[in-house]
Scaffold this motif. Sequence first.
Motif, PDB file in Angstrom:
ATOM      1  N   CYS A  10       0.826  -1.212   0.000  1.00  0.00           N
ATOM      2  CA  CYS A  10       0.000   0.000   0.000  1.00  0.00           C
ATOM      3  C   CYS A  10       0.866   1.270   0.000  1.00  0.00           C
ATOM      4  O   CYS A  10       1.868   1.347   0.713  1.00  0.00           O
ATOM      5  CB  CYS A  10      -0.900  -0.025   1.234  1.00  0.00           C
ATOM      6  N   TYR A  12      -0.016   4.217   1.156  1.00  0.00           N
ATOM      7  CA  TYR A  12      -0.446   5.238   2.121  1.00  0.00           C
ATOM      8  C   TYR A  12       0.315   5.137   3.441  1.00  0.00           C
ATOM      9  O   TYR A  12       1.401   5.652   3.556  1.00  0.00           O
ATOM     10  CB  TYR A  12      -1.967   5.157   2.322  1.00  0.00           C
ATOM     11  N   CYS A  13      -0.210   4.443   4.442  1.00  0.00           N
ATOM     12  CA  CYS A  13       0.404   4.590   5.768  1.00  0.00           C
ATOM     13  C   CYS A  13       1.523   3.579   6.014  1.00  0.00           C
ATOM     14  O   CYS A  13       1.736   2.646   5.248  1.00  0.00           O
ATOM     15  CB  CYS A  13      -0.659   4.525   6.861  1.00  0.00           C
ATOM     16  N   THR A  15       1.779   1.151   7.918  1.00  0.00           N
ATOM     17  CA  THR A  15       1.455  -0.228   8.306  1.00  0.00           C
ATOM     18  C   THR A  15       2.043  -1.219   7.304  1.00  0.00           C
ATOM     19  O   THR A  15       2.529  -2.280   7.685  1.00  0.00           O
ATOM     20  CB  THR A  15      -0.084  -0.408   8.398  1.00  0.00           C
ATOM     21  N   GLY A  16       1.961  -0.858   6.019  1.00  0.00           N
ATOM     22  CA  GLY A  16       2.572  -1.725   5.012  1.00  0.00           C
ATOM     23  C   GLY A  16       1.708  -2.909   4.618  1.00  0.00           C
ATOM     24  O   GLY A  16       2.207  -4.028   4.439  1.00  0.00           O
ATOM     25  N   CYS A  17       0.405  -2.681   4.461  1.00  0.00           N
ATOM     26  CA  CYS A  17      -0.479  -3.775   4.041  1.00  0.00           C
ATOM     27  C   CYS A  17      -0.188  -4.178   2.598  1.00  0.00           C
ATOM     28  O   CYS A  17       0.149  -3.335   1.761  1.00  0.00           O
ATOM     29  CB  CYS A  17      -1.935  -3.343   4.140  1.00  0.00           C
ATOM     30  N   LEU A  44      -8.098  -4.751   4.510  1.00  0.00           N
ATOM     31  CA  LEU A  44      -7.642  -3.415   4.116  1.00  0.00           C
ATOM     32  C   LEU A  44      -8.527  -2.348   4.748  1.00  0.00           C
ATOM     33  O   LEU A  44      -9.709  -2.578   4.986  1.00  0.00           O
ATOM     34  CB  LEU A  44      -7.712  -3.253   2.588  1.00  0.00           C
ATOM     35  N   CYS A  45      -7.956  -1.181   4.973  1.00  0.00           N
ATOM     36  CA  CYS A  45      -8.775  -0.026   5.365  1.00  0.00           C
ATOM     37  C   CYS A  45      -9.250   0.662   4.077  1.00  0.00           C
ATOM     38  O   CYS A  45      -8.832   0.295   2.973  1.00  0.00           O
ATOM     39  CB  CYS A  45      -7.966   0.906   6.265  1.00  0.00           C
ATOM     40  N   LYS A  47      -8.519   3.390   2.571  1.00  0.00           N
ATOM     41  CA  LYS A  47      -7.496   3.949   1.674  1.00  0.00           C
ATOM     42  C   LYS A  47      -6.832   2.857   0.841  1.00  0.00           C
ATOM     43  O   LYS A  47      -6.620   3.006  -0.359  1.00  0.00           O
ATOM     44  CB  LYS A  47      -6.445   4.746   2.474  1.00  0.00           C
ATOM     45  N   GLY A  48      -6.496   1.750   1.505  1.00  0.00           N
ATOM     46  CA  GLY A  48      -5.895   0.651   0.751  1.00  0.00           C
ATOM     47  C   GLY A  48      -6.880   0.069  -0.253  1.00  0.00           C
ATOM     48  O   GLY A  48      -6.521  -0.228  -1.393  1.00  0.00           O
ATOM     49  N   HIS A 173      -3.711   4.059  11.391  1.00  0.00           N
ATOM     50  CA  HIS A 173      -3.045   2.782  11.083  1.00  0.00           C
ATOM     51  C   HIS A 173      -4.062   1.674  11.358  1.00  0.00           C
ATOM     52  O   HIS A 173      -3.858   0.826  12.237  1.00  0.00           O
ATOM     53  CB  HIS A 173      -1.799   2.579  11.962  1.00  0.00           C
ATOM     54  N   PRO A 174      -5.175   1.697  10.610  1.00  0.00           N
ATOM     55  CA  PRO A 174      -6.309   0.834  10.990  1.00  0.00           C
ATOM     56  C   PRO A 174      -5.947  -0.643  11.123  1.00  0.00           C
ATOM     57  O   PRO A 174      -6.480  -1.337  11.994  1.00  0.00           O
ATOM     58  CB  PRO A 174      -7.313   1.046   9.854  1.00  0.00           C
ATOM     59  N   LEU A 175      -5.057  -1.122  10.283  1.00  0.00           N
ATOM     60  CA  LEU A 175      -4.753  -2.564  10.360  1.00  0.00           C
ATOM     61  C   LEU A 175      -3.834  -2.882  11.536  1.00  0.00           C
ATOM     62  O   LEU A 175      -3.703  -4.050  11.920  1.00  0.00           O
ATOM     63  CB  LEU A 175      -4.184  -3.053   9.028  1.00  0.00           C
TER      64      LEU A 175
HETATM   65 FE1  SF4 Z   1      -2.878   1.054   3.509  1.00  0.00          FE
HETATM   66 FE2  SF4 Z   1      -4.844   1.196   5.294  1.00  0.00          FE
HETATM   67 FE3  SF4 Z   1      -3.052  -0.742   5.451  1.00  0.00          FE
HETATM   68 FE4  SF4 Z   1      -2.374   1.744   6.030  1.00  0.00          FE
HETATM   69  S1  SF4 Z   1      -3.819   0.460   7.166  1.00  0.00           S
HETATM   70  S2  SF4 Z   1      -1.177   0.322   4.784  1.00  0.00           S
HETATM   71  S3  SF4 Z   1      -3.578   2.915   4.565  1.00  0.00           S
HETATM   72  S4  SF4 Z   1      -4.520  -0.446   3.816  1.00  0.00           S
END
Ligand code: SF4
Length: 686
Positions: A10, A12-13, A15-17, A44-45, A47-48, A173-175
């Motif tokens: 990902c 965005y953040c 977390t690295g999903c 995924l959140c 954004k991902g 960092h939802p995940l």
């Molecule tokens: Fe992407 Fe959301 Fe995972 Fe952050 S928590 S890496 S924004 S999917």
Amino acid sequence: MEIKYVSTTCPYCGTGCGFNLVVRDGRVFDVAHWQRAPVNGGKLCPKGRYAHEFINSPDRLTKPLIKKDGEFVETTWDEAYDLIAEKLGSYNPDEIACLSSARTSNEENYLMQKFARVVLKTPHVDHCARLCHSSTVAGLAAVFGSGAMTNSIKDIAESKCVFVLGSNTFEQHPLIGRSIVRAKQNGGKVIVADPRYTPTARQADLYMPFVSGTDVAVLNGLMQEIIKNGQEDKEFIQRRTKDFENLKKAVMKDDYSLENVSKISGIPVESLRTAAEWIATADVATLIYSMGITQHTVGVDNVKSTANLMMLTGNLGKPGAGVNPLRGQNNVQGACDMGALPNVYSGYQKVTDEAAQTKMKEMWGVEEIAEGKVGYTVTEMVNILAENPGKLKAMYIMGENPMLSDPDLSHVEEGLKNLEFLVVQDIFMTETAELADVVLPAACYAEKDGTQTNTERRVQRWKKAQDPPGEAKPDWQILCELGSKLGYPDQFAFESPEAIFDEVAAVTPSYHGMSYARLDPDGLHWPCPTVEHPGTAILHRETFAMPDGLGVFSPIEWKPPAEVPDDEYPFVLTTGRTIWQWHTGTMTRRSWSLEKEAPIGWIEINPEDAKELGIKDDEVVRASTRRGSVDIPAKVTPEIIKGVMFIPFHYKEHPANRLTHNALDPIAKIPEFKACAVKVEKIPEE
Ligand code: SF4
């Protein structure tokens, strides 16, 4: 019709999903879950989930642009390179500065600092970690010898007490939030301290609303209570640390009695007592923080205080424990690791260390590199530009947008306008690119190979899913072509990101054992010093990364923010983000699924404050600080503590950073985004 799935990470953040980009006839059109993704297991959140939507936006930059008579005109790559080479070649190295980017890959960050140091011979290279976690790097390196998250994301679920301080994990960092939920399901307690009743606070067993900028007082108060009760981990302190007596002397002062801390912070004494009890008596406790801790003029002090608390309770070097800073952008950890900082080469090898200088010259095959002195930070660059025009004359900015992300925007604009020559390399025409002399169109994450390093130090792959639009090129390729043009063809003769990564691994001790082959599919946590090494999910198991192996307690006194409320500006302003948007919105505001959820900015005001000010929900009000004013809709909500107001910083229509203060932490040079004095008024009728 050909459909293919390309697993990647990902953009965005931190977390690295991982997810799959779904490609139809060579063009990305969706994101699909990648069930075996190592960090997120397919979840995924938002954004991902919608990370494909901006990729083929019609707003993408597709050709190099040169400004002529105040207007951008399309040009060729050769003409753009010729102009850049001529201009950058005409300045002294000390007059040029470069900004690298936490949104680009490790390989590109590595090349940008190499380009600055080898080609331009300037020490002035930095990136936006300065604005989010530079205090983490400085603070944790000073106490543990390593400025990074000590444990892994998965490991948080093992904890029996999760203390979240200055992090809205469930939105930002939802995940990682899922690991907190798992800790709760495993019988762990969750404590959240935040001025706002965030989605993270809603998960707490104990929520402590507090006044922004009082973190050290809170942490010292908790430590005093633990020591008073004899609950410190005496064996750990004796075996693994030093300078405990200095800490004890500082925190046992009457200033940090629970009663006094309650007066400073607004947290009830009983809540503080409960928090101290839970942290001290849990089998294992972890502390999670983010920019609520770091973005202060006392950011380094705040970080050291978090480390004090966890060393005091013996919560380091084991599963479920640790000091865990959640890094903001996708690759902010990697950009720091790669040496896109003014004081270190990759792997935090100091630029002032002669042995490191010699090593880099040999590895890079050059006789001369930038002088072995510490260069300017981002925040110093802006101050110099605004206050000392002519000292810095040219800037090369890759993938950053200081015209919306940096504090005190009028000051930033004044500074950037003082430049004689500005190059911006980006995927969209940002507010910063508008000021440039040359704009270079870059490829986005889906259009190139590479690696990025997430907040838990896990290095993972990006994989190319489609070609860049028009004539856009990957940042690494642009830097290679410019480096060659400016006289260093051998040093920039890379045919692929993998070849760059092999050089990264060769020069960077913590990445020595990594290669693209080893990173697929799960990535590796650094340090990974040899090709047989499995990577290191938990740091400091036996010793800290200090010469004597001991963690260092730091006596820290609480100091208020640089600007506190007064009669004229009677409230505290704090800034942050929403789950639907990302930083300056260049990507998320072009993702329709995200933009429709949160299309405008707002200011959160406690109902009691709103009543005193005569302000109603949804009314457009004027928020002013000593730096400027913003007219913005009010969100009247009990979810923010009385006396504190909050604005998300994504929106150019309501730019929070027109209001923020550029006072800096003296060590990390991070600005105080999280606390300044603000007034809010009804807008006078015309
Ligand atoms: Fe992407 Fe959301 Fe995972 Fe952050 S928590 S890496 S924004 S999917």
